[in-house]
Scaffold this motif. Structure first.
Motif, short mmCIF file in Angstrom:
data_model
loop_
_atom_site.label_atom_id
_atom_site.label_comp_id
_atom_site.label_asym_id
_atom_site.label_seq_id
_atom_site.Cartn_x
_atom_site.Cartn_y
_atom_site.Cartn_z
N PRO A 49 0.83 -1.21 0.00
CA PRO A 49 0.00 0.00 0.00
C PRO A 49 0.86 1.26 0.00
CG PRO A 49 -0.02 -1.03 2.17
CD PRO A 49 0.74 -1.94 1.27
N THR A 72 -9.08 7.25 -4.74
CA THR A 72 -9.60 6.67 -3.50
C THR A 72 -9.53 7.69 -2.37
OG1 THR A 72 -7.39 5.78 -3.06
CG2 THR A 72 -8.97 4.31 -4.10
N GLN A 112 -7.86 -4.93 -4.51
CA GLN A 112 -8.62 -4.19 -3.51
C GLN A 112 -8.88 -5.05 -2.28
OE1 GLN A 112 -12.02 -3.08 -5.89
NE2 GLN A 112 -11.19 -1.05 -6.35
N GLN A 113 -9.19 -6.33 -2.51
CA GLN A 113 -9.44 -7.24 -1.39
C GLN A 113 -8.19 -7.39 -0.53
OE1 GLN A 113 -10.07 -11.33 -2.50
NE2 GLN A 113 -11.12 -11.83 -0.60
N ILE A 115 -5.64 -5.26 -0.22
CA ILE A 115 -5.39 -4.00 0.48
C ILE A 115 -6.34 -3.85 1.67
CG2 ILE A 115 -5.47 -1.49 0.28
CD1 ILE A 115 -3.03 -2.69 -1.01
N GLN A 116 -7.60 -4.21 1.47
CA GLN A 116 -8.57 -4.13 2.57
C GLN A 116 -8.20 -5.08 3.70
OE1 GLN A 116 -12.27 -4.92 0.55
NE2 GLN A 116 -12.36 -2.90 -0.39
N GLU A 117 -7.74 -6.29 3.33
CA GLU A 117 -7.33 -7.25 4.36
C GLU A 117 -6.13 -6.72 5.13
OE1 GLU A 117 -6.65 -10.77 2.12
OE2 GLU A 117 -8.77 -11.34 2.02
N ALA A 119 -5.42 -3.53 5.62
CA ALA A 119 -5.91 -2.45 6.47
C ALA A 119 -6.58 -3.00 7.72
CB ALA A 119 -6.88 -1.57 5.69
N VAL A 120 -7.42 -4.03 7.55
CA VAL A 120 -8.11 -4.62 8.70
C VAL A 120 -7.11 -5.27 9.66
CG1 VAL A 120 -9.71 -6.43 9.40
CG2 VAL A 120 -10.29 -4.95 7.48
#
Length: 511
Positions: A49, A72, A112-113, A115-117, A119-120
């Motif tokens: 990221p 974004t 995107q999935q 990057i979201q993982e 972040a979480v």
């Protein structure tokens, strides 16, 4: 609010603010330094990221870097470090990458999935760190007690400027620490100037680029100017693919009046098979499903050509284009190896495994193909033969009571449903594998109609590979209409080699 109440609430509010600040700080630092190795398109890649507001592709030392604005919130971007691939040569690699890039939705969703993982995961780590800090502070606070805290407060405020002096020392120490970390790199003279970015349209003025490519920028330098011919070839392949499959997709609504529309009491499923990596057909098939009002996608296998890990992009594309549909799937002989089935399950597909399941009121039975076939290689046996699988599935189907009869059997090779069809233990039996349509053929067994049907290749594959900027043979998909979970009709929709869409007649099935 009374002063007493404020005094009671203030410590808790302070702890919450401390927890939130620590969570955000630790989470942001962890996120900005995180990375994940995944498969993107035809490559292994490392995703990191960034906060530069761009998705940047680092293609190595020979080819130039590319980037496109992500638009974004917070300027979150991503750096994709493209690494090894199993392509035999540069030309094959570029063609493969260009064709995958022409239908990028599945891979974009995958990035995107990831990057979201990240972040979480880092937010959770930050929350844990924040909780630890809060516990330590709260423990120290309560351990001191009210009397000792009051004594310390009086001590700090009654000794002349002692507190201010200590605070100043701490501040100076912090500034020196920060300067020692960030200063040396900024004081050195850069040997290489910062990267300059040029629009792709400026590099290839002779080409008329589509809106997506007009937003792409290329890092200037030798690899850019020296590789113009290579870049041009890749862009031309990309544009030929998007133009051909885009024309097919645009034609679907024009022939929509000939496609059987689902009524209030009907459920429509779209059957695809033998895509063999040709994700170019996915938006075409998705448009057919949309016009018909389909709720289920039936995938009869051979989504890849050799079952390699890099080919999971084909499943990512299928999931992205049919994200509003429930997917029932089996793997084909060219999907052997486990990577494709694993990707199906991770993407939420219902992968049939010899047990009856009900989806949208339709009772399914099926299993993946036991045979293993690589790209251009001979078949090799799996855990069982096709004949053994056919008998085993028939035993399961025939064990079902009459009121729970198998509505639809899905296999890859039609030989896998031969025994079930002969015993009359399923209403509709679907397959692929042959790359040509066979049926529908209906016979009556013990006063019950049984229909068998083999779908042609949806990817337009002549052999085991279909990824290309055009079709090698007509690409076929079939609409299956159900009422109360029972199949009542079939209709084919075919994409032709010249870029035309043909809708076959609606064929009612005997009840």
């Amino acid at each position: 609010m009374t002063r007493k109440r404020v005094q009671a609430v203030a410590p808790w509010a302070g702890l919450v603010m401390l927890w939130a600040a620590t969570t955000m700080l630790v989470g942001a630092l962890g996120f900005s330094n995180d990375s994940e190795r995944v498969t993107i398109g035809a490559h292994a890649a490392t995703i990191s990221p960034t906060f530069d507001g761009h998705a940047t592709l680092d293609l190595g030392a020979v080819l130039p870097r590319l980037r496109i604005a992500t638009d974004t919130p917070g300027g979150v971007g991503v750096n994709v470090d493209i690494q090894e691939t199993d392509a035999d040569n540069l030309t094959e690699l570029l063609n493969r990458d260009a064709l995958i890039a022409s239908q990028p939705d599945g891979e974009i969703a995958r990035i995107q999935q990831v990057i979201q993982e990240m972040a979480v995961d880092n937010l959770v780590a930050g929350a844990g760190s924040g909780l630890l800090v809060v516990v330590v502070v709260a423990t120290l606070w309560t351990s001191l007690g009210r009397r000792r805290r009051r004594e310390l407060w009086d001590y700090v405020h009654t000794h002349e400027r002692r507190f201010e002096h200590r605070a100043l020392v701490v501040l100076v120490a912090m500034l020196i620490t920060i300067a020692s970390i960030f200063g040396p790199g900024r004081m050195r003279t850069a040997e290489v100037p910062p990267t300059e970015w040029r629009p792709l349209s400026e590099l290839l003025p002779q080409l008329s680029l589509d809106p997506r490519l007009k937003r792409v920028e290329v890092a200037s330098g030798f690899s850019t100017t020296g590789g113009v011919g290579v870049i041009k070839t890749a862009v031309e392949t990309y544009e030929r693919s998007t133009e051909f499959y885009g024309r097919l997709r645009d034609q679907v609504p024009r022939v929509g009046g000939r496609i059987h529309q689902a009524t209030e009491n009907e459920t429509v499923a779209l059957l695809v098979s033998d895509r063999h990596d040709n994700i170019g057909m996915d938006p075409v098939a998705a448009e057919v499903a949309k016009v018909a009002g389909a709720k289920v996608l039936i995938d009869a296998g051979d989504d890849s050509s050799s079952g390699q890990s890099w080919e999971v992009f084909s499943i990512h594309s299928l999931r992205e284009h049919f994200k509003d549909l429930k997917v029932v799937a089996v793997a084909g002989n060219h999907d052997a190896g486990g990577h494709i089935e694993d990707a199906m399950r991770k993407n939420g597909f219902t992968v049939l495994d010899s047990k009856p399941v009900e989806v949208e009121g339709i009772r399914f039975l099926g299993d993946s193909d036991p045979t293993k076939t690589g790209l251009g290689s001979a078949d090799s046996p799996g855990d069982e033969t096709i004949a053994d699988q056919s008998k085993r599935l028939a035993d399961v189907a025939c064990e079902q009571p009459d009121d729970k009869r198998i509505s639809t059997m899905v296999v890859h090779d039609p030989s896998s449903y031969a025994e079930t069809a002969a015993r009359g233990c399923a209403i509709l039996l679907l397959s692929g594998h042959l790359h040509r349509q066979v049926g529908p053929e209906t016979k009556v067994v013990d006063d019950r109609p049984v229909t068998t049907y083999t779908n042609g290749t949806t990817g337009g594959a002549a052999y085991a590979f279909a990824l290309g900027y055009t079709l090698r043979r007509p690409g076929e998909m079939t609409l299956v209409t159900y009422t109360d979970g029972k199949p009542i009709g079939l209709q084919t929709v075919t994409a032709g080699l010249a870029g035309e869409i043909t809708v076959g007649p609606y064929t009612p099935l005997p009840s």
